[in-house]
Design an enzyme around this catalytic site. Sequence first.
Site, PDB file in Angstrom:
ATOM      1  CB  SER A 134       0.658  18.329  21.787  1.00  0.00           C
ATOM      2  OG  SER A 134      -0.478  19.160  21.780  1.00  0.00           O
ATOM      3  CG  ASP A 260       1.356  26.289  23.252  1.00  0.00           C
ATOM      4  OD1 ASP A 260       0.489  26.388  22.359  1.00  0.00           O
ATOM      5  OD2 ASP A 260       1.753  25.192  23.693  1.00  0.00           O
ATOM      6  CG  HIS A 286       1.100  23.664  20.332  1.00  0.00           C
ATOM      7  ND1 HIS A 286       0.841  23.418  21.658  1.00  0.00           N
ATOM      8  CD2 HIS A 286       0.817  22.510  19.662  1.00  0.00           C
ATOM      9  CE1 HIS A 286       0.408  22.173  21.795  1.00  0.00           C
ATOM     10  NE2 HIS A 286       0.394  21.595  20.601  1.00  0.00           N
TER      11      HIS A 286
END
Length: 324
Positions: A134, A260, A286
């Site tokens: 991320s 995502d 995600h």
Amino acid sequence: MKYTAPFWLPSGHLQTIYPALCIARPAVQFRRERWEAPDGDFVDVDFVDGQPGQPFVVLFHGLEGSSDSHYARALMAAVAARGWSGAVPHFRGCSGEPNRAPRFYHSGDAAEIDWIVRRLHARSSGKFYATGVSLGGNALLRWLGESQHQADFVDAACAVSAPLDLAQGGVSLSSGFNMIYTRMFLQTLKPKCVAKLQQFPGLFDLDALHAARDLYAFDNVVTAPLHGYRDTDDYWDRASAKHVLNDITVPTLVLNAKNDPFLPGRHLPQRAAANVVLDYPAEGGHVGFAVGGLPGKLHWLPQRLLNFMTGATATNDALAEQHG
């Protein structure tokens, strides 16, 4: 290794939330070191100690993550099982203790990545791999792209669910059901900022901080001005990894699910340098990528990353022998 979502876990939201909250995380024996940073601050790094000469894997965590995040525990457990070494450096303020400096961390923090990666590499004796998830994945890609051949001491790299286009990710997180993620982030970010204002009165506007309802407003008040950006738009543009994918020279995997919720598939970059593999499975959420029957397992993602990195180095070693 193609990813297929379990039939019992439909939708990007479930594939994101369930693995993070409901799947048991493997136990990992971490050893913590505190490093004094060049600016007088400190960084806490959690280590897994393997056999000398075996590969070393560093993982940069996501927004408000830590070595306890589900993906960090899963990867470091897989690293330890192989007898390898690993490290999860904590971004400023994410190790359970407030940091000292008038700053936090951000998606474009290539200088921080550079300092940490070089220091870790200096003590590794085998192959050296860098991964990021991320926000940490975006920051790692920024460093790889900005450094180009200066980063070639990294044998291979992986970025998972990186917000490659921060502006589109920001738009996505500021509406509808996605506000649940925004509220979760702000729940931990805001108290840290209030504490930071007590350390450094006048650093930013407390009323504007309290009024911030989304990451755009938060980044405008805190992240952008604290880290040298004009405002949120400037930060989201200049820190996005999509701009540097063509500049990366290290063999790198960019893994993003098209469903995502943090960055919808239509915004995923379609071009990158020859050394960069863009892998965009249809599902996975995600940083989810759960597999198996109920209650599900987290091992697919660590295996995907470790297989990519060992495969990339085997290819490079074979090419080097041919030309040697």
